[in-house]
Design an enzyme around this catalytic site. Sequence first.
Site, PDB file in Angstrom:
ATOM      1  N   HIS A  93      66.760 -71.720  -2.749  1.00  0.00           N
ATOM      2  CA  HIS A  93      65.417 -71.509  -3.300  1.00  0.00           C
ATOM      3  C   HIS A  93      64.620 -72.803  -3.398  1.00  0.00           C
ATOM      4  CE1 HIS A  93      67.318 -67.758  -4.874  1.00  0.00           C
ATOM      5  NE2 HIS A  93      66.103 -67.265  -4.695  1.00  0.00           N
ATOM      6  N   ASP A 100      72.995 -73.025  -6.414  1.00  0.00           N
ATOM      7  CA  ASP A 100      72.128 -72.049  -5.738  1.00  0.00           C
ATOM      8  C   ASP A 100      72.472 -71.941  -4.254  1.00  0.00           C
ATOM      9  OD1 ASP A 100      70.097 -70.175  -5.418  1.00  0.00           O
ATOM     10  OD2 ASP A 100      68.537 -71.691  -5.171  1.00  0.00           O
ATOM     11  N   HIS A 156      63.959 -59.331   2.726  1.00  0.00           N
ATOM     12  CA  HIS A 156      65.394 -59.621   2.739  1.00  0.00           C
ATOM     13  C   HIS A 156      66.133 -58.524   3.518  1.00  0.00           C
ATOM     14  CE1 HIS A 156      65.854 -63.240   0.458  1.00  0.00           C
ATOM     15  NE2 HIS A 156      65.289 -62.759  -0.633  1.00  0.00           N
ATOM     16  N   TYR A 196      73.525 -66.611   3.561  1.00  0.00           N
ATOM     17  CA  TYR A 196      72.820 -67.014   2.346  1.00  0.00           C
ATOM     18  C   TYR A 196      73.442 -68.276   1.748  1.00  0.00           C
ATOM     19  CZ  TYR A 196      69.611 -66.016  -1.500  1.00  0.00           C
ATOM     20  OH  TYR A 196      68.572 -66.062  -2.412  1.00  0.00           O
ATOM     21  N   GLU A 206      61.140 -58.951  -1.370  1.00  0.00           N
ATOM     22  CA  GLU A 206      62.437 -58.289  -1.491  1.00  0.00           C
ATOM     23  C   GLU A 206      62.724 -57.413  -0.281  1.00  0.00           C
ATOM     24  OE1 GLU A 206      64.388 -59.447  -3.507  1.00  0.00           O
ATOM     25  OE2 GLU A 206      62.956 -60.474  -4.797  1.00  0.00           O
TER      26      GLU A 206
END
Length: 345
Positions: free
Chosen positions: A267, A262, A167, A178, A164
């Site tokens: 992912h 997504d 990011h 993204y 995290e």
Amino acid sequence: MMRNRVQCIVPPHVLEAIEANGTPEQRAWAAATLSVDATVRADRAEAPTAPPHPAADLTAHRRVYDAGNTTSLPGTLVRGEGDPASADVSVNEVYDGFSTTLDLYNQVYSRNSIDDAGLDLIGTVHYSTDFNNAMWDGGQAIFGDGDGDIFNRFTIAVDVIGHELTHGVTQYTAALAYRNQSGALNESMSDVFGSLVKQYHAFPRQTAEQADWLIGAGLWAPRIRGAALRSMKAPGTAYEDPLVGKDPQPATMDGYVTTRQDNGGVHINSGIPNHAFYLAALNFGGYAWEKAGRVWYSALTDRSLSSNAGFLDFARLTVQKAEALFGSGGRQRIHDAWARVGIST
């Protein structure tokens, strides 16, 4: 700096599988988790961002908050920099995970916090109720408790904490968009450096050969047949269970998934650059953060890397960086790693 959308560790296809296959209670948990992305984006858009510390202070401080199972951010401050350990294990896991992540970036890559200017690290635990995710919202990290049936608490895995925060590093460097391949690279960067945080944190520290290369080991509750959320060593093998489905990640471009879901499969297709990094780390041997990690970090922080970079763009840049850092031998090791996942540099 413009923020990317909320970025979560658990892919939506896992939560959608639970919605399709679970009990009414499990479906409700999954639906609630899926809805949080939009809620958090709206909340953060309306909230002004205050300076995290005085401009003259270039030392990163850690602050851990407790949301009290609400969605109010950041919550109540429960442990600040230098405060004694809490009776709450989740608080301590985030506090220590922040430290470990800071140490990797500072001691190995000479980076001063995620923005390279001493930005304070803010984390919130006990977010919402039975929340099955962890995420970066553009300003802080957020961790759910899990439901205890499918997922354990999301502070349990230090690589998730490193994921995290990375990011945030990507946000302050290449700002990889993204979506599609740039989004898969964004997710892969977080997996790469999250795994390096875990390897660096291990006692004794782990070489590339010793590491398990699993992302989120320990997150699945005992009832789920799975080792982790993702495997960099063997994408597509991290889990397989009737409730959550089978790990869909490809290891090579032969399995690349074209989808609108997504954000273009960020992912899923991240398995390809993940596997390339794993292969590069093995090619170099030793501690992965020393050579392969240095190549990836140098590429991520290079101003020439476009926010819309695709896999080939990034691969070519890593080959250039490897030659600059480690000569022709380094260049060949990185070239070979990308070639094995179907990307010719």
